[in-house]
Design a protein around this motif. Structure first.
Motif, PDB file in Angstrom:
ATOM      1  N   THR A 238      13.464 -33.559  20.316  1.00 59.61           N
ATOM      2  CA  THR A 238      13.682 -34.125  21.651  1.00 59.61           C
ATOM      3  C   THR A 238      14.790 -33.404  22.416  1.00 59.61           C
ATOM      4  OG1 THR A 238      15.256 -35.762  20.780  1.00 59.61           O
ATOM      5  CG2 THR A 238      12.917 -36.406  20.892  1.00 59.61           C
ATOM      6  N   LYS A 239      15.491 -32.488  21.756  1.00 54.80           N
ATOM      7  CA  LYS A 239      16.536 -31.704  22.409  1.00 54.80           C
ATOM      8  C   LYS A 239      16.348 -30.224  22.114  1.00 54.80           C
ATOM      9  CE  LYS A 239      20.283 -35.152  22.469  1.00 54.80           C
ATOM     10  NZ  LYS A 239      21.677 -35.421  22.016  1.00 54.80           N
ATOM     11  N   VAL A 240      16.541 -29.392  23.125  1.00 54.38           N
ATOM     12  CA  VAL A 240      16.526 -27.945  22.965  1.00 54.38           C
ATOM     13  C   VAL A 240      17.971 -27.483  22.876  1.00 54.38           C
ATOM     14  CG1 VAL A 240      15.821 -25.739  23.963  1.00 54.38           C
ATOM     15  CG2 VAL A 240      14.391 -27.769  24.284  1.00 54.38           C
ATOM     16  N   ASP A 391      10.684 -24.374  10.198  1.00 57.25           N
ATOM     17  CA  ASP A 391      10.646 -24.644  11.628  1.00 57.25           C
ATOM     18  C   ASP A 391      11.240 -26.025  11.892  1.00 57.25           C
ATOM     19  OD1 ASP A 391       9.324 -22.252  11.703  1.00 57.25           O
ATOM     20  OD2 ASP A 391       7.525 -23.019  12.699  1.00 57.25           O
ATOM     21  N   PRO A 392      11.973 -26.192  12.987  1.00 59.83           N
ATOM     22  CA  PRO A 392      12.654 -27.474  13.242  1.00 59.83           C
ATOM     23  C   PRO A 392      11.655 -28.599  13.466  1.00 59.83           C
ATOM     24  CG  PRO A 392      12.728 -26.069  15.185  1.00 59.83           C
ATOM     25  CD  PRO A 392      12.194 -25.223  14.072  1.00 59.83           C
ATOM     26  N   PRO A 393      11.986 -29.812  13.051  1.00 61.90           N
ATOM     27  CA  PRO A 393      11.079 -30.951  13.247  1.00 61.90           C
ATOM     28  C   PRO A 393      10.811 -31.212  14.726  1.00 61.90           C
ATOM     29  CG  PRO A 393      12.829 -31.489  11.684  1.00 61.90           C
ATOM     30  CD  PRO A 393      13.209 -30.195  12.321  1.00 61.90           C
ATOM     31  N   GLY A 394       9.619 -31.650  15.010  1.00 62.98           N
ATOM     32  CA  GLY A 394       9.213 -31.989  16.371  1.00 62.98           C
ATOM     33  C   GLY A 394       7.701 -32.099  16.389  1.00 62.98           C
ATOM     34  N   TRP A 395       7.169 -32.987  17.204  1.00 62.87           N
ATOM     35  CA  TRP A 395       5.721 -33.209  17.180  1.00 62.87           C
ATOM     36  C   TRP A 395       4.942 -31.968  17.596  1.00 62.87           C
ATOM     37  CZ3 TRP A 395       2.729 -32.398  21.433  1.00 62.87           C
ATOM     38  CH2 TRP A 395       3.319 -32.454  22.693  1.00 62.87           C
ATOM     39  N   SER A 397       5.995 -28.828  16.877  1.00 57.33           N
ATOM     40  CA  SER A 397       6.534 -27.730  16.080  1.00 57.33           C
ATOM     41  C   SER A 397       5.744 -27.543  14.790  1.00 57.33           C
ATOM     42  CB  SER A 397       8.012 -27.997  15.766  1.00 57.33           C
ATOM     43  OG  SER A 397       8.572 -26.934  15.026  1.00 57.33           O
ATOM     44  N   GLY A 398       6.071 -26.457  14.073  1.00 52.62           N
ATOM     45  CA  GLY A 398       5.440 -26.192  12.789  1.00 52.62           C
ATOM     46  C   GLY A 398       4.494 -25.005  12.826  1.00 52.62           C
ATOM     47  N   SER A 399       3.988 -24.630  11.677  1.00 57.96           N
ATOM     48  CA  SER A 399       3.112 -23.467  11.562  1.00 57.96           C
ATOM     49  C   SER A 399       1.877 -23.604  12.440  1.00 57.96           C
ATOM     50  CB  SER A 399       2.677 -23.274  10.103  1.00 57.96           C
ATOM     51  OG  SER A 399       3.744 -22.802   9.315  1.00 57.96           O
ATOM     52  N   GLY A 400       1.606 -22.562  13.221  1.00 53.28           N
ATOM     53  CA  GLY A 400       0.434 -22.548  14.080  1.00 53.28           C
ATOM     54  C   GLY A 400       0.521 -23.492  15.264  1.00 53.28           C
ATOM     55  N   SER A 401       1.729 -23.890  15.652  1.00 50.73           N
ATOM     56  CA  SER A 401       1.919 -24.925  16.667  1.00 50.73           C
ATOM     57  C   SER A 401       2.198 -24.334  18.054  1.00 50.73           C
ATOM     58  CB  SER A 401       3.094 -25.817  16.273  1.00 50.73           C
ATOM     59  OG  SER A 401       4.301 -25.061  16.307  1.00 50.73           O
ATOM     60  N   ASP A 402       2.254 -25.219  19.044  1.00 48.27           N
ATOM     61  CA  ASP A 402       2.643 -24.820  20.393  1.00 48.27           C
ATOM     62  C   ASP A 402       4.057 -24.253  20.404  1.00 48.27           C
ATOM     63  OD1 ASP A 402       0.202 -25.676  21.317  1.00 48.27           O
ATOM     64  OD2 ASP A 402       0.931 -27.620  22.036  1.00 48.27           O
ATOM     65  N   PHE A 403       4.932 -24.803  19.580  1.00 45.03           N
ATOM     66  CA  PHE A 403       6.303 -24.311  19.489  1.00 45.03           C
ATOM     67  C   PHE A 403       6.321 -22.834  19.104  1.00 45.03           C
ATOM     68  CE2 PHE A 403       9.877 -23.307  16.661  1.00 45.03           C
ATOM     69  CZ  PHE A 403      10.957 -23.534  17.501  1.00 45.03           C
ATOM     70  N   GLU A 404       5.587 -22.482  18.048  1.00 49.14           N
ATOM     71  CA  GLU A 404       5.560 -21.091  17.610  1.00 49.14           C
ATOM     72  C   GLU A 404       4.921 -20.191  18.660  1.00 49.14           C
ATOM     73  OE1 GLU A 404       3.974 -20.434  13.732  1.00 49.14           O
ATOM     74  OE2 GLU A 404       5.758 -21.250  12.734  1.00 49.14           O
ATOM     75  N   THR A 405       3.922 -20.707  19.372  1.00 49.82           N
ATOM     76  CA  THR A 405       3.281 -19.923  20.421  1.00 49.82           C
ATOM     77  C   THR A 405       4.254 -19.616  21.549  1.00 49.82           C
ATOM     78  OG1 THR A 405       1.098 -20.841  19.927  1.00 49.82           O
ATOM     79  CG2 THR A 405       1.414 -19.891  22.109  1.00 49.82           C
ATOM     80  N   ILE A 406       5.017 -20.623  21.971  1.00 49.78           N
ATOM     81  CA  ILE A 406       5.998 -20.432  23.041  1.00 49.78           C
ATOM     82  C   ILE A 406       7.083 -19.450  22.610  1.00 49.78           C
ATOM     83  CG2 ILE A 406       7.867 -21.580  24.297  1.00 49.78           C
ATOM     84  CD1 ILE A 406       6.016 -24.073  24.396  1.00 49.78           C
ATOM     85  N   THR A 426      15.163 -17.845  29.255  1.00 46.80           N
ATOM     86  CA  THR A 426      14.878 -18.772  30.350  1.00 46.80           C
ATOM     87  C   THR A 426      13.482 -19.373  30.197  1.00 46.80           C
ATOM     88  OG1 THR A 426      16.330 -17.585  31.880  1.00 46.80           O
ATOM     89  CG2 THR A 426      14.632 -18.992  32.851  1.00 46.80           C
ATOM     90  N   GLN A 427      12.518 -18.530  29.861  1.00 47.14           N
ATOM     91  CA  GLN A 427      11.151 -19.016  29.695  1.00 47.14           C
ATOM     92  C   GLN A 427      11.040 -19.968  28.521  1.00 47.14           C
ATOM     93  OE1 GLN A 427       7.707 -16.269  30.073  1.00 47.14           O
ATOM     94  NE2 GLN A 427       7.194 -16.837  27.963  1.00 47.14           N
ATOM     95  N   ILE A 428      11.668 -19.607  27.406  1.00 47.26           N
ATOM     96  CA  ILE A 428      11.637 -20.458  26.219  1.00 47.26           C
ATOM     97  C   ILE A 428      12.236 -21.824  26.520  1.00 47.26           C
ATOM     98  CG2 ILE A 428      12.709 -20.793  23.955  1.00 47.26           C
ATOM     99  CD1 ILE A 428      12.374 -17.736  23.530  1.00 47.26           C
ATOM    100  N   ARG A 429      13.395 -21.811  27.152  1.00 50.11           N
ATOM    101  CA  ARG A 429      14.085 -23.073  27.419  1.00 50.11           C
ATOM    102  C   ARG A 429      13.253 -23.964  28.341  1.00 50.11           C
ATOM    103  NH1 ARG A 429      19.023 -24.548  26.389  1.00 50.11           N
ATOM    104  NH2 ARG A 429      19.700 -22.426  25.900  1.00 50.11           N
ATOM    105  N   SER A 430      12.627 -23.376  29.345  1.00 54.68           N
ATOM    106  CA  SER A 430      11.824 -24.148  30.289  1.00 54.68           C
ATOM    107  C   SER A 430      10.613 -24.778  29.608  1.00 54.68           C
ATOM    108  CB  SER A 430      11.371 -23.243  31.433  1.00 54.68           C
ATOM    109  OG  SER A 430      10.479 -23.908  32.288  1.00 54.68           O
ATOM    110  N   LYS A 431       9.879 -23.978  28.843  1.00 52.78           N
ATOM    111  CA  LYS A 431       8.649 -24.487  28.226  1.00 52.78           C
ATOM    112  C   LYS A 431       8.943 -25.480  27.102  1.00 52.78           C
ATOM    113  CE  LYS A 431       5.576 -20.691  29.431  1.00 52.78           C
ATOM    114  NZ  LYS A 431       4.568 -19.706  28.947  1.00 52.78           N
TER     115      LYS A 431
END
Length: 442
Positions: A238-240, A391-395, A397-406, A426-431
């Motif tokens: 929930t926090k970046v 990878d840090p916890p988050g809905w 996040s994780g292998s093959g996730s939107d987090f890794e894609t971003i 900047t892009q990472i933080r925004s997404k």
């Protein structure tokens, strides 16, 4: 007055819309799971996502289980890796007909658990089948606990590693007296090693996938960033909390290897990066240890070791673990829990077979055995299991996730020279901020 429609209710609606009547006619366990039909009592229904060499070895392990348990039918299904697998597993569980046992990456397991989709595994039930906490690698075991409770049994740690061509590295003067890669520590030493190798190959020092491969740039970044003590997310996603200074240091270093110094190709896909290494156009390859079978098949002179401690401090390396979970509602029939736990124990007992594919066993009776210690090059990087950074916890996040894609998309763009480190951050933080403020869809 009815309440608002929940995401889980929406999932059930989508589930019903899949055509349960037609799927019920299917004989496959997937059809049974999605359609809500009952498999034969006493069957172990097992879902996994293993392809390639992992898939071959898993089938060997499944066959060994069948031979040892002729009275227990095993129905094993392999589904597409990544989000498609987790979507099907979620739908089947929400529809109250999950498999009895399923594979889940440790970094995706917690999302399943937070949605109420996993059964808790009680210590007394595990003990009945010869399993207890101290018999596992403690980093993997503790990383999988949720509120001190057990929901997953880790079967391996699979870290990012350094493959090296022993012939090329020997010609570059990088091997010790025993023929192993001499220690490399620090950014200058790593850069120097790649430069020496490049002089031998005439092309590149090292490779890893970049184009259309978001996972590899993320894993390399996470390894180096974690060596600096950096974190990306906090409070269950929930926090970046990306550290701009540390991220800039890592991205600048990664960009220098590809753009400024041209020691690594900045425009190459996953298979292309493998091919350059296999063909001797690069002396190093940075990837997950699961590609061991690829280079064994190529019959090239190679070995494997830990990714160097480039930025010093406490050693860290990006990794994940495959775990075995019991989806919620998967053991309602009498005796099904013991059948499921018996199958899980069988997989652990076959950890040497699994280790052949490069994975580090979490099951200590195998990991500490003389047989595994003699298994090379796998034992060369076994210490990565105790330095694994998940990878840090988050809905999201994780292998093959939107987090890794971003993360990987921005990092790869920096390596390709298409984006500056500042623009990537900047892009990472925004997404990521948009996902961090959104509720889980499950």
């Amino acid at each position: 007055m009815s309440g608002p429609v929940s995401r889980r209710t929406l999932l059930k609606g989508a589930f019903a819309g899949l055509g349960a009547a037609s799927l019920a006619a299917c004989s496959s366990p997937v059809g049974a799971g999605i359609a809500g039909t009952q498999l034969d009592p006493g069957t172990v229904d097992y879902w996994n996502l293993f392809g390639g060499g992992d898939g071959v070895r898993m089938q060997q392990m499944e066959d060994a289980y069948r031979q040892a348990n002729p009275g227990t039918p095993l129905q094993a299904v392999t589904l597409a890796w990544g989000n498609p697998y987790y979507t099907k597993l979620t739908l089947a569980t929400v529809g109250k007909k999950p498999p009895n046992v399923a594979v889940a990456h440790l970094t995706r397991m917690k999302t399943l658990q937070s949605a109420g989709l996993l059964e808790e595994l009680r210590p007394e039930d595990l003990a009945r089948h010869g399993m207890s906490a101290e018999m596992f690698n403690q980093r993997a075991w503790n990383a999988g606990l949720v509120g001190g409770k057990i929901y997953a049994i880790p079967i391996d740690t699979h870290p990012f590693v350094l493959f090296y061509n022993t012939k090329i590295c020997g010609q570059a003067g990088l091997l010790d007296a025993a023929g192993n890669l001499a220690p490399i520590q620090g950014p200058d030493a790593f850069t120097d090693a790649l430069a020496k190798v490049q002089k031998v190959t005439g092309q590149y020092g090292a490779t890893h996938g970049i184009n259309a491969d978001t996972a590899s740039p993320w894993r390399f970044f996470q390894t180096l960033y974690s060596q600096l003590g950096g974190q990306v997310l906090a409070d269950e996603g929930t926090k970046v909390v990306l550290d701009d200074a540390k991220a800039t240091q890592v991205l600048t270093f990664m960009r220098a290897l590809t753009v400024e110094k041209k020691l690594m190709p900045g425009s190459i896909d996953y298979q292309g990066a493998i091919a350059l290494f296999a063909n001797g156009a690069a002396g190093f390859h940075i990837n997950g240890e699961w590609e061991i079978s690829t280079f064994q098949t190529a019959k090239m002179p190679f070995s494997m070791t830990l990714i160097p401690n480039v930025f010093g401090g406490t050693y860290a390396v990006q990794a994940d673990s495959h775990t075995l979970v019991v989806p919620r509602g998967g053991v309602t029939a009498e005796g099904q829990l013991d059948l499921s736990l018996g199958f899980i124990k069988s997989m652990l007992d076959q950890s040497m077979t699994w280790a052949q594919g490069g994975h580090i066993p979490t099951w200590q009776p195998v990991a500490q055995s003389d047989a595994f210690k003699k298994l090379t090059p796998q034992s060369n990087y076994a210490a990565a299991a105790d330095a694994a950074v998940y990878d840090p916890p988050g809905w999201y996040s994780g292998s093959g996730s939107d987090f890794e894609t971003i993360m990987g998309s921005a990092i790869g763009a920096v390596e390709a020279g298409q984006m500056s480190p500042d623009a990537a951050i900047t892009q990472i933080r925004s997404k990521l901020s948009a996902l961090a403020s959104a509720a889980s869809p499950v």
